[in-house]
Design an enzyme around this catalytic site. Structure first.
Site, mmCIF file in Angstrom:
data_model
loop_
_atom_site.group_PDB
_atom_site.id
_atom_site.type_symbol
_atom_site.label_atom_id
_atom_site.label_comp_id
_atom_site.label_asym_id
_atom_site.label_seq_id
_atom_site.Cartn_x
_atom_site.Cartn_y
_atom_site.Cartn_z
ATOM 1 N N GLY A 110 0.833 -1.216 0.000
ATOM 2 C CA GLY A 110 0.000 0.000 0.000
ATOM 3 C C GLY A 110 0.858 1.252 0.000
ATOM 4 O O GLY A 110 2.091 1.188 0.138
ATOM 5 N N ASP A 111 0.202 2.393 -0.232
ATOM 6 C CA ASP A 111 0.861 3.707 -0.235
ATOM 7 C C ASP A 111 1.967 3.820 -1.284
ATOM 8 O O ASP A 111 2.974 4.511 -1.081
ATOM 9 C CB ASP A 111 1.445 4.033 1.157
ATOM 10 C CG ASP A 111 0.380 3.994 2.235
ATOM 11 O OD1 ASP A 111 -0.761 4.377 1.940
ATOM 12 O OD2 ASP A 111 0.702 3.581 3.372
ATOM 13 N N LYS B 166 -0.600 5.364 -5.641
ATOM 14 C CA LYS B 166 -1.692 5.059 -6.582
ATOM 15 C C LYS B 166 -2.520 6.310 -6.887
ATOM 16 O O LYS B 166 -2.889 6.553 -8.032
ATOM 17 C CB LYS B 166 -2.625 3.973 -5.983
ATOM 18 C CG LYS B 166 -1.935 2.656 -5.727
ATOM 19 C CD LYS B 166 -2.860 1.660 -5.037
ATOM 20 C CE LYS B 166 -3.209 2.011 -3.603
ATOM 21 N NZ LYS B 166 -2.098 1.968 -2.644
ATOM 22 N N HIS C 243 -5.407 8.135 -0.305
ATOM 23 C CA HIS C 243 -4.779 8.390 -1.608
ATOM 24 C C HIS C 243 -4.540 9.889 -1.757
ATOM 25 O O HIS C 243 -5.470 10.689 -1.680
ATOM 26 C CB HIS C 243 -5.662 7.853 -2.742
ATOM 27 C CG HIS C 243 -5.818 6.361 -2.699
ATOM 28 N ND1 HIS C 243 -6.610 5.665 -3.578
ATOM 29 C CD2 HIS C 243 -5.275 5.438 -1.876
ATOM 30 C CE1 HIS C 243 -6.541 4.370 -3.278
ATOM 31 N NE2 HIS C 243 -5.746 4.216 -2.253
ATOM 32 N N THR C 244 -3.285 10.258 -1.978
ATOM 33 C CA THR C 244 -2.912 11.672 -2.014
ATOM 34 C C THR C 244 -2.711 12.150 -3.446
ATOM 35 O O THR C 244 -2.049 11.481 -4.237
ATOM 36 C CB THR C 244 -1.584 11.884 -1.241
ATOM 37 O OG1 THR C 244 -1.656 11.120 -0.045
ATOM 38 C CG2 THR C 244 -1.332 13.335 -0.924
ATOM 39 N N THR D 227 -6.129 0.068 10.524
ATOM 40 C CA THR D 227 -6.392 1.511 10.486
ATOM 41 C C THR D 227 -7.540 1.874 11.435
ATOM 42 O O THR D 227 -7.874 3.044 11.564
ATOM 43 C CB THR D 227 -6.769 1.948 9.057
ATOM 44 O OG1 THR D 227 -7.943 1.233 8.674
ATOM 45 C CG2 THR D 227 -5.658 1.672 8.067
ATOM 46 N N GLN E 236 -5.103 -0.179 -1.144
ATOM 47 C CA GLN E 236 -4.143 -1.038 -0.439
ATOM 48 C C GLN E 236 -3.084 -1.579 -1.422
ATOM 49 O O GLN E 236 -2.908 -1.015 -2.485
ATOM 50 C CB GLN E 236 -4.836 -2.196 0.311
ATOM 51 C CG GLN E 236 -5.614 -1.756 1.548
ATOM 52 C CD GLN E 236 -6.958 -1.149 1.251
ATOM 53 O OE1 GLN E 236 -7.786 -1.743 0.554
ATOM 54 N NE2 GLN E 236 -7.223 0.042 1.757
ATOM 55 N N THR F 13 -5.288 -6.922 4.970
ATOM 56 C CA THR F 13 -6.586 -6.277 5.086
ATOM 57 C C THR F 13 -7.673 -7.311 4.821
ATOM 58 O O THR F 13 -7.376 -8.502 4.626
ATOM 59 C CB THR F 13 -6.667 -5.039 4.158
ATOM 60 O OG1 THR F 13 -7.840 -4.293 4.509
ATOM 61 C CG2 THR F 13 -6.711 -5.407 2.681
ATOM 62 N N ARG G 207 0.616 7.336 11.090
ATOM 63 C CA ARG G 207 1.668 6.505 11.704
ATOM 64 C C ARG G 207 2.939 6.522 10.863
ATOM 65 O O ARG G 207 2.852 6.557 9.625
ATOM 66 C CB ARG G 207 1.201 5.043 11.795
ATOM 67 C CG ARG G 207 0.108 4.803 12.803
ATOM 68 C CD ARG G 207 -0.348 3.350 12.781
ATOM 69 N NE ARG G 207 -1.103 3.035 11.576
ATOM 70 C CZ ARG G 207 -1.551 1.822 11.279
ATOM 71 N NH1 ARG G 207 -1.290 0.806 12.082
ATOM 72 N NH2 ARG G 207 -2.246 1.608 10.188
ATOM 73 N N ASP H 202 12.715 10.006 -6.808
ATOM 74 C CA ASP H 202 13.438 11.157 -6.263
ATOM 75 C C ASP H 202 13.859 10.957 -4.809
ATOM 76 O O ASP H 202 14.850 11.531 -4.356
ATOM 77 C CB ASP H 202 12.562 12.427 -6.357
ATOM 78 C CG ASP H 202 11.215 12.241 -5.681
ATOM 79 O OD1 ASP H 202 10.494 11.299 -6.067
ATOM 80 O OD2 ASP H 202 10.892 13.014 -4.752
ATOM 81 N N SER I 253 7.634 8.335 -11.613
ATOM 82 C CA SER I 253 7.236 9.545 -10.894
ATOM 83 C C SER I 253 8.426 10.032 -10.077
ATOM 84 O O SER I 253 9.099 9.248 -9.409
ATOM 85 C CB SER I 253 6.046 9.205 -9.995
ATOM 86 O OG SER I 253 5.756 10.284 -9.160
#
Ligand code: GDP
Ligand code: IMO
Ligand code: MG
Length: 427
Positions: A12-13, A16, A41-42, A126, A222, A237, A301, A331, A416
């Site tokens: 996850g993270d 996406k 999701h950011t 979570t 996820q 999950t 967290r 990066d 990215s």
């Protein structure tokens, strides 16, 4: 495009949200099909940060947004999320499948109560009530969106569930509720009334879009190693973050899914407990965590961090059938003298290339690392990249990427190199 899936390949993270936002420009519809507001999701657009938990990330681009049957839907969170986007002038064009299971306040209490009862063996969920909501679905006592919008049906189901969980929570978990059944009933009936306008048979709607040749983007939540069956069970999950879940979670046939993009963070992170073969500790971990700002989008967290793990990605590729990869956060590795990728593990004296099927084996592996020269991607290099594209990447970064591409045998089509929407290379 026609149909494209964005899948988290690790824990996850992976980024996406950013990639869905990029792809959503050309999409007609964006669809969430599993998980719930355990996701975070950011998307960063001109310095403005959007954090989405339940709505598909394509909502920001004002696309048709769908929440498929496989999503665990918390109506309180949905209300907040819609309000916060509308405050930004973004009109939400939403469709929710009536089969979605509803997260109710007692699910959150059970989630927390179980975690506390597990003590040091806790999963590190979570605490968004996912496990208990999906448990209700599997044990066939769940309350669906179709029930929420119909006062009588909702009452009947709540009349059974609520006292059952009052009892169970008190007797087994030692938890009492600070809300009454009547309060929950009133609040959720009102949420149901408010959201009734979104009720759509998402399976029919999405199939129609696909049949008309429209571009449909499926947004996974996820990551593959958190899959309820194939992940590091029980540290997983309660849904399936794999490509197959798009078929069951929306109601489309597998042959309608074409492009499957595996989102691979250039290193590995994990939030919550469970095995992590390439995990770094101490100062090295702090440096990487801070460089990548690896703190949870949903819970804040600190994320555990480590090197890239190819046995893990082989499993992920096998389960999902990636047709292309996107590497994110390249990066973040900038400035590190040496970089490492685990190409295989040693398990009980044997070299293995595949991720073992059970935690008691994963816990015994020692990663075998391949060493790479580091690279620098500072602001001036980034400007060059934005202008010239992929060819302007440092030679050592290209070597790092082509190693992954060759070993997993799936082409890398995007890289990215920053959180902003435009910090993206396309091949
Ligand atoms: P998701 O759950 O897969 O959508 O990922 P998250 O949004 O939880 O976490 C990814 C984080 O990395 C977010 O804060 C993103 O803004 C950020 N991010 C995404 N891509 C990049 C990138 O290429 N470089 C950097 N530095 N940050 C990125
Ligand atoms: P996105 O979509 C990272 C993890 C939790 C915990 C385990 C079970 O942002 O990538 P749950 O609440 O689902 O019962 O928790 O799964 N987890 C995530 N980790 N990103 C996520 O979503 C996650 N959703 C759940 O930390 O270890
Ligand atoms: Mg996230």
């Amino acid at each position: 495009m026609n149909s494209t899936l964005v899948i988290g390949s690790q824990f996850g993270d992976e980024g996406k949200g950013k990639i869905v936002d990029y792809l959503a420009e050309k999409a007609d519809c964006v669809v969430r099909y599993q998980g719930g507001n355990n996701a975070g999701h950011t998307v960063v657009v001109n310095g403005k940060i959007f954090k989405l938990h339940l709505l598909p990330s394509g909502t920001i681009r004002k696309k048709n947004s769908f929440i498929g049957a496989g999503v665990a839907l918390d109506p309180r969170v949905l209300k907040q999320e819609i309000a916060s986007l509308e405050k930004e002038g973004i009109k939400v064009n939403l469709h929710i499948d009536p089969r979605c299971h509803i997260v109710l306040p007692y699910h959150n209490i059970i989630d927390i109560g179980k975690e506390e009862a597990l003590k040091e063996k806790n999963i590190g969920t979570t605490r968004r009530g996912m496990g208990p909501c999906y448990s209700d679905r599997a044990s066939r006592i769940g309350i669906r969106f179709d029930d929420l919008v119909a006062e009588k049906r909702f009452k009947e189901k709540l009349d059974w569930n609520f006292p059952y969980y009052v009892d169970l929570c008190k007797k087994v978990l030692g938890k009492t509720f600070d809300f009454t059944q009547e309060e929950v009933f009133q609040e959720y009936v009102s949420l149901g009334k408010e959201f009734k306008k979104y009720l759509t048979d998402v399976s029919i709607a999405v199939n129609n879009c696909l049949d008309k040749g429209k571009n449909v983007l499926f947004e996974g939540a996820q990551g593959t190693l958190l899959d309820n069956d194939f992940g590091t069970y029980p540290f997983v999950t309660s849904s399936h973050p794999t490509s197959g879940a798009a078929t069951t979670g929306v109601g489309v046939a597998p042959q309608k899914l074409k492009t499957v993009i595996g989102i691979v963070k250039a290193y590995t992170t994990r939030v919550g407990a469970g095995p992590f073969p390439t995990e770094l500790k101490g100062e090295e971990a702090n440096t990487l965590r801070n460089a990548g700002n690896e703190f949870g989008t949903t819970t804040g967290r600190p994320r555990r961090v480590g090197w890239l793990d190819l046995p893990l990605l082989r499993l992920s590729n096998r389960l999902n059938g990636f047709t292309e990869l996107t590497i994110t956060k390249l990066d973040v590795l900038s400035g590190m003298k040496k970089l490492f990728i685990a190409d295989s593990y040693t398990l009980e004296g044997n070299k293995v290339f595949e991720f073992p099927y059970a935690n008691h084996l994963v816990e015994k592996v020692t990663p075998n690392y391949v060493e790479f020269e580091g690279f620098t991607l500072e602001e001036k290099n980034k400007e060059n990249l934005r202008e010239k594209g992929f060819s302007a990447l440092p030679y050592t970064a290209k070597k790092y990427l082509s190693f992954i591409e060759n070993k997993i045998n799936v082409p890398i089509k995007m890289v990215s190199f920053g959180a902003e929407r435009n910090d993206l290379l396309k091949k």
